[in-house]
Design a protein around this motif. Sequence first.
Motif, PDB file in Angstrom:
ATOM      1  N   PRO A   1      49.153  40.173  42.100  1.00  0.00           N
ATOM      2  CA  PRO A   1      48.239  40.214  43.234  1.00  0.00           C
ATOM      3  C   PRO A   1      46.789  40.050  42.790  1.00  0.00           C
ATOM      4  CG  PRO A   1      49.432  42.312  43.000  1.00  0.00           C
ATOM      5  CD  PRO A   1      49.783  41.446  41.833  1.00  0.00           C
ATOM      6  N   ILE A   2      45.947  39.637  43.704  1.00  0.00           N
ATOM      7  CA  ILE A   2      44.515  39.526  43.433  1.00  0.00           C
ATOM      8  C   ILE A   2      43.880  40.883  43.718  1.00  0.00           C
ATOM      9  CG2 ILE A   2      42.350  38.437  44.139  1.00  0.00           C
ATOM     10  CD1 ILE A   2      44.007  35.932  44.830  1.00  0.00           C
ATOM     11  N   LYS A   3      43.199  41.420  42.712  1.00  0.00           N
ATOM     12  CA  LYS A   3      42.540  42.724  42.824  1.00  0.00           C
ATOM     13  C   LYS A   3      41.030  42.522  42.900  1.00  0.00           C
ATOM     14  CE  LYS A   3      45.989  44.751  39.728  1.00  0.00           C
ATOM     15  NZ  LYS A   3      46.173  45.369  38.392  1.00  0.00           N
ATOM     16  N   THR A   4      40.340  43.549  43.347  1.00  0.00           N
ATOM     17  CA  THR A   4      38.881  43.506  43.417  1.00  0.00           C
ATOM     18  C   THR A   4      38.280  43.203  42.046  1.00  0.00           C
ATOM     19  OG1 THR A   4      38.926  45.099  45.229  1.00  0.00           O
ATOM     20  CG2 THR A   4      36.827  44.803  44.112  1.00  0.00           C
ATOM     21  N   THR A   5      38.846  43.781  40.998  1.00  0.00           N
ATOM     22  CA  THR A   5      38.305  43.528  39.650  1.00  0.00           C
ATOM     23  C   THR A   5      38.441  42.055  39.267  1.00  0.00           C
ATOM     24  OG1 THR A   5      40.434  44.189  38.682  1.00  0.00           O
ATOM     25  CG2 THR A   5      38.702  45.870  38.775  1.00  0.00           C
ATOM     26  N   HIS A   6      39.484  41.403  39.738  1.00  0.00           N
ATOM     27  CA  HIS A   6      39.655  39.971  39.465  1.00  0.00           C
ATOM     28  C   HIS A   6      38.566  39.166  40.181  1.00  0.00           C
ATOM     29  CE1 HIS A   6      44.227  40.995  39.137  1.00  0.00           C
ATOM     30  NE2 HIS A   6      43.605  41.229  37.993  1.00  0.00           N
ATOM     31  N   ILE A   7      38.274  39.544  41.413  1.00  0.00           N
ATOM     32  CA  ILE A   7      37.247  38.840  42.195  1.00  0.00           C
ATOM     33  C   ILE A   7      35.889  38.977  41.520  1.00  0.00           C
ATOM     34  CG2 ILE A   7      36.030  38.796  44.414  1.00  0.00           C
ATOM     35  CD1 ILE A   7      38.755  39.768  45.656  1.00  0.00           C
ATOM     36  N   ILE A   8      35.568  40.177  41.087  1.00  0.00           N
ATOM     37  CA  ILE A   8      34.280  40.413  40.419  1.00  0.00           C
ATOM     38  C   ILE A   8      34.208  39.617  39.117  1.00  0.00           C
ATOM     39  CG2 ILE A   8      32.892  42.182  39.264  1.00  0.00           C
ATOM     40  CD1 ILE A   8      34.025  44.153  41.444  1.00  0.00           C
ATOM     41  N   GLN A   9      35.294  39.603  38.369  1.00  0.00           N
ATOM     42  CA  GLN A   9      35.331  38.837  37.114  1.00  0.00           C
ATOM     43  C   GLN A   9      35.148  37.337  37.389  1.00  0.00           C
ATOM     44  OE1 GLN A   9      35.463  40.101  34.098  1.00  0.00           O
ATOM     45  NE2 GLN A   9      36.012  38.371  32.796  1.00  0.00           N
ATOM     46  N   ALA A  10      35.849  36.822  38.402  1.00  0.00           N
ATOM     47  CA  ALA A  10      35.740  35.394  38.747  1.00  0.00           C
ATOM     48  C   ALA A  10      34.314  35.038  39.149  1.00  0.00           C
ATOM     49  CB  ALA A  10      36.721  35.038  39.856  1.00  0.00           C
TER      50      ALA A  10
END
Length: 125
Positions: free
Chosen positions: A74-83
């Motif tokens: 799943p896409i997590k908030t931490t992934h969004i921030i990293q991207a």
Amino acid sequence: MKYLLDTPVFIWWLNNSPDLSSPARKMISNPENSIFVSHASYWEIATKVSVGHLVFPIASIDAELERNGFELLPIKTTHIIQAAGLPLLHQDSFDRMLIAQAQIENLNLITVDQRIQKYELSWVW
């Protein structure tokens, strides 16, 4: 080892395509490896289907993951921030999400995309 499949790699695997490299095929088929497919790939496939760039049975993805023993990432908030913080070496938002997920989750990304390979992450082809 843990691997994340780039979207084309996932599609090539499902279609038994000759475009998939032999080393990649061996890594994916090795039962000792954990193989992940991202929600970003679902979204990318759905987008390409909706604009007519791909013919793919979207409704079958869950069944294909189960049949192949793949895990959904799943896409997590931490992934969004990293991207969001990635350098703009690649403009494709789906690929940028896969890069971020691979970095955060310490996954080896299986990809042929040379633009992805410019980022600091573990990738294989």
